[in-house]
Write an enzyme that holds these catalytic residues in place. Structure first.
Site, PDB file in Angstrom:
ATOM      1  N   LEU A 110       0.865  -0.975  -0.100  1.00 16.90           N
ATOM      2  CA  LEU A 110      -0.181  -0.213   0.029  1.00 16.90           C
ATOM      3  C   LEU A 110       0.789   1.221   0.022  1.00 16.90           C
ATOM      4  CD1 LEU A 110      -2.875   1.033   0.234  1.00 16.90           C
ATOM      5  CD2 LEU A 110      -2.662   1.189   2.621  1.00 16.90           C
TER       6      LEU A 110
ATOM      7  N   ILE B  93       0.914  -5.642  -9.702  1.00 16.16           N
ATOM      8  CA  ILE B  93      -0.322  -4.987  -9.766  1.00 16.16           C
ATOM      9  C   ILE B  93      -0.265  -3.314 -10.541  1.00 16.16           C
ATOM     10  CG2 ILE B  93      -1.596  -3.250  -8.202  1.00 16.16           C
ATOM     11  CD1 ILE B  93      -2.635  -5.928  -8.216  1.00 16.16           C
TER      12      ILE B  93
ATOM     13  N   ASP C 245       7.524   0.076 -14.135  1.00 19.12           N
ATOM     14  CA  ASP C 245       6.335  -0.897 -14.198  1.00 19.12           C
ATOM     15  C   ASP C 245       5.264  -0.108 -15.569  1.00 19.12           C
ATOM     16  OD1 ASP C 245       6.991  -2.070 -11.962  1.00 19.12           O
ATOM     17  OD2 ASP C 245       6.046  -0.839 -10.570  1.00 19.12           O
TER      18      ASP C 245
ATOM     19  N   THR D 243       4.217  12.183 -13.788  1.00 18.99           N
ATOM     20  CA  THR D 243       3.198  12.351 -12.871  1.00 18.99           C
ATOM     21  C   THR D 243       3.692  12.578 -11.453  1.00 18.99           C
ATOM     22  OG1 THR D 243       2.952   9.908 -12.629  1.00 18.99           O
ATOM     23  CG2 THR D 243       1.616  10.927 -14.319  1.00 18.99           C
TER      24      THR D 243
END
Length: 320
Positions: free
Chosen positions: A21, A50, A264, A297
């Site tokens: 998380l 993920i 990723d 970002t």
């Protein structure tokens, strides 16, 4: 005459055995001995596999995400995945899903990343992860095993994944580091995406020159460790090595806010474009664009589709 129908994309499965998380925030200055008052914070479901799945979905692809989760943090993590409507298979574990913490220092632009150790997985838990992948291998598709291994998981775990993927008639993609990466390479995979540091650790060398980096990537191909080696070099772009030779691409110039998730994003775009039937060279170009888009970002945010599609037009081949 009817118009030709588009080719259906090949299926993709991602695996994350050490999810996190991700908590991100900012403060004026990081120093010891005092409370650091932080600005607003955000939570993101992180971990290599993920993140790859989230990028694939953002870019319009379909994916099945397999991940482990446990404890209150794992429940919060699961809710975030469900909010993004990513098809998934959750493997319950006893330990609490870990957290990672990223702090941007406003006064300098420096970024501090605190990566916590994951909870130990029992043999039964990591064995279940392996069994689920074996049952779910997308025939003719891709399995992306990405991220670190938590305590308790054997170093050859990704090598075992590579074996079951090969038996299931799919292509295995691995993005990891250290012994987990080396053992997967010894088994042989379709695609591997090391950074310069990770590739150097595998060979026990610094690989400071571009020539040494390219030679190392080609050596993996020649030894049968991987069909394709995508070596990411940050703002210098990337190198793709295969039996066909070497392709170098320059990263388009962007304002870098955070490099978290860039690798990723690179891998997610690469695998998706391959699954969609694009040539390897075109998929590689999309990957470089996605990595650059992610760097635009803030904090732990990933790339956005409109940025990727714009930057794809700006990626250029590096001069020899």
């Amino acid at each position: 005459m009817e118009a030709p129908q588009p080719t259906r994309a090949k299926p993709i499965l991602t695996l994350t055995v050490n999810p996190a998380l991700d908590v991100s925030t900012s403060t004026e200055r990081v120093y010891s001995g005092h409370k650091l008052r932080c600005g607003g914070s955000r939570l993101d479901p992180g971990g290599g596999g993920i993140n790859v799945a989230r990028v694939i979905q953002r870019l319009g692809g379909n994916v099945l995400a397999v991940y482990s989760a446990g404890g209150p943090t794992g429940e919060a993590y699961r809710r975030l995945i469900e909010a993004e409507r990513i098809p998934s298979v959750v493997i319950p574990v006893q330990g609490d899903t870990r957290q990672n913490f990223t702090v941007d220092e406003d006064s300098t632009g420096n970024q501090f990343r605190f990566v916590l150790q994951g909870a130990e997985l029992s043999e039964g838990e990591w064995g279940t992860c392996l069994e689920v992948v074996a049952r779910s291998v997308p025939v003719g598709g891709y399995v992306v095993a990405s991220g670190s291994l938590p305590p308790g998981v054997p170093e050859d775990f990704y090598a075992r994944i590579a074996r079951v993927v090969r038996k299931g008639d799919a292509r295995c993609v691995v993005d990891s580091s250290g012994p987990a990466l080396s053992k997967a390479l010894a088994e042989g995979v379709f695609l591997v995406k090391p950074s310069r540091r990770e590739l150097g650790e595998h060979f026990g060398a610094l690989l400071q020159s571009e020539e040494s980096q390219v030679d190392a990537a080609l050596a993996l191909v020649a030894d049968g460790c991987a069909e394709y080696v995508a070596l990411t070099l940050g703002d210098a772009g990337a190198v793709l090595a295969s039996k066909k030779g070497v392709t170098r691409l320059q990263a388009p110039p962007v304002q870098v806010l955070s490099t978290v998730g860039a690798g990723d994003s690179f891998l997610g775009a690469f695998v998706l474009r391959l699954a969609q039937g694009h040539p390897v060279e075109a998929a590689f170009s999309s990957a470089v664009a996605a990595g650059s888009a992610a760097a635009m970002t803030p904090a732990t945010e990933l790339c956005h589709r409109h940025d990727v599609e714009r930057l794809e037009k700006e990626v250029t081949a590096a001069a020899d």
